[in-house]
Design an enzyme around this catalytic site. Structure first.
Site, short mmCIF file in Angstrom:
data_model
loop_
_atom_site.label_atom_id
_atom_site.label_comp_id
_atom_site.label_asym_id
_atom_site.label_seq_id
_atom_site.Cartn_x
_atom_site.Cartn_y
_atom_site.Cartn_z
N ASP A 183 10.27 9.21 11.94
CA ASP A 183 9.53 8.76 13.12
C ASP A 183 8.81 7.46 12.77
O ASP A 183 8.03 7.40 11.82
CB ASP A 183 8.52 9.83 13.53
N ASP A 196 12.25 5.75 18.85
CA ASP A 196 11.60 5.65 17.54
C ASP A 196 11.71 6.93 16.71
O ASP A 196 11.00 7.08 15.71
CB ASP A 196 10.13 5.29 17.71
N GLU A 197 12.60 7.85 17.09
CA GLU A 197 12.74 9.12 16.37
C GLU A 197 14.19 9.40 16.03
O GLU A 197 15.09 9.18 16.85
CB GLU A 197 12.21 10.28 17.21
#
Length: 405
Positions: A11, A105-106
């Site tokens: 993350d 973003d993960e």
């Protein structure tokens, strides 16, 4: 069934804020809030400095400003975020056999079987080091036997750190944590669990699954399994997105025709640049308008595959002209390109002049170097706007007034 997998969850920490800080180092160490800049807006992301004031994602921006009056509010730049997200994706794609991009973003990474060749923890640690070195973005990861435990572990590792939950220690790691740490447990479910005396994951672990099922239904069984570190859901191979879109909601509903056209133009121009940056072509253009009474209308048109301003912008404006005919106050406008495929623009020997292709290359170079809005067509500026106004975010905050110069 015993879970013998090795799953990493990565993350990017405060991703939007981190991207903004790469562009403007003056933001480092300051409370930053990214999101809608009007009272109707919400916080999309905030820095750890802003969180100390009680600010969090999805909070109304009006309340966030009250809690953190010193905070720097940024509209945000989806093009820059997409660029950095793709950079991280490309690095992961080169290094691992199977990954899932669950958001901008993960990432989930399946490293099952890699221990016998390399060592999963070492592999993902070196992957993290490479991402930080090549992008400058902080990133945290958790490594365990499944997606749920790894995601929770990443949350405990933040900011900018890593954690490995050894096989067989999952329940012990989870037990002292708040039930709010369990993925998919929102505020309402959290309150319901607290009402039954289950504030910690340990309390859920000690509850018979049948009781959880009777009280909370299927969701209760799912919560019990996650609390006990049970999650057999697979890592799903990442698929490239098939559409890109952007929308603009107004602080005050408007009938300013010139302003609406300039905003639509700028939105479309930015999306077209995103197509070229991502080496994509679109075959379907959609324009959306929402009026003050919340009625929403859309128009779409199939087009030959393209990523060129001079071919797509006229289609966008023609759809807008056909759509905007009620002369009512407008609340929101949006543009969407779909049916995306990989590929660059095919030059038309008869219609595409060399000067035009060179112009696109020059514009894209300036945008890559100085930001997505470094270059805008004159039609992208409203009739009443001058100077540094950009149609996405209004007047730039004082701290950022010279960031593009």
């Amino acid at each position: 069934m015993e879970d013998n997998r090795s799953i990493a969850h990565m993350d990017l920490d405060t991703f939007f804020v981190s991207c903004e800080r790469l562009i403007d180092s003056r933001l480092v160490g300051k409370p930053v809030m990214v999101g809608g800049t009007t009272d109707r807006g919400v916080v999309a992301a905030c820095s750890y400095e802003a969180r100390q004031y009680g600010v969090h994602s999805a909070m109304p921006m009006k309340l966030a400003r009250q809690l953190c009056p010193e905070g720097i509010v940024l509209r945000g730049n989806t093009g820059i975020y997409t660029k950095y997200s793709n950079m991280v994706t490309d690095i992961i794609k080169e290094e691992v056999p199977l990954y899932e991009k669950s958001s901008v973003d993960e990432f989930y990474i399946d490293l099952t079987g890699m221990d016998r060749f390399f060592g999963c923890y070492k592999l993902v640690s070196e992957l993290r080091d490479r991402i930080i070195k090549e992008t400058g973005l902080p990133i945290s990861f958790g490594l365990s036997i499944n997606k749920t435990v790894s995601k929770i572990a990443t949350g405990e590792a933040k900011p900018n750190n890593k954690i490995h939950i050894e096989r067989g220690t999952e329940k012990g790691f989870l037990s002292p944590l708040s039930v709010k740490k369990i993925p998919m447990v929102g505020n309402k479910t959290y309150q319901s669990l607290c009402d039954f005396g289950m504030k910690r994951i340990q309390n859920v672990q000690q509850m018979p699954p049948k009781v959880m099922g009777r009280v909370f239904g299927k969701n209760g069984i799912s919560i019990w399994k996650k609390a006990n570190g049970i999650d057999l859901s697979p890592v799903i191979a990442y698929q490239e997105r098939k559409s890109i879109s952007t929308e603009r909601s107004f602080d005050q509903d408007t009938t300013d025709v010139a302003r609406l056209k300039s905003i639509i133009t700028a939105m479309a121009e930015n999306l077209i640049f995103q197509l070229r940056r991502g080496n994509k072509l679109t075959a379907c253009v959609t324009v959306k308008i929402r009026y003050s009474d919340f009625t929403t209308y859309t128009q779409q048109r199939k087009v030959p595959y393209s990523a060129s301003d001079h071919l797509l912008l006229p289609v966008v404006m023609d759809l807008y002209d056909k759509l905007y005919n009620r002369r009512l106050l407008v609340r929101m406008v949006g543009v969407r390109f779909s049916h995306l495929v990989e590929g660059g623009h095919q030059i038309n020997l008869f219609d595409d002049r060399p000067e035009l292709i060179q112009l696109y290359n020059a514009m894209d170079y300036l945008r890559d170097k100085f930001g997505d809005r470094a270059v805008l067509r004159a039609s992208g500026f409203g009739a009443k706007t001058i100077g540094r106004f950009n149609p996405f975010s209004g007047e730039a905050p004082p701290l950022l007034a010279n960031r593009r110069e």
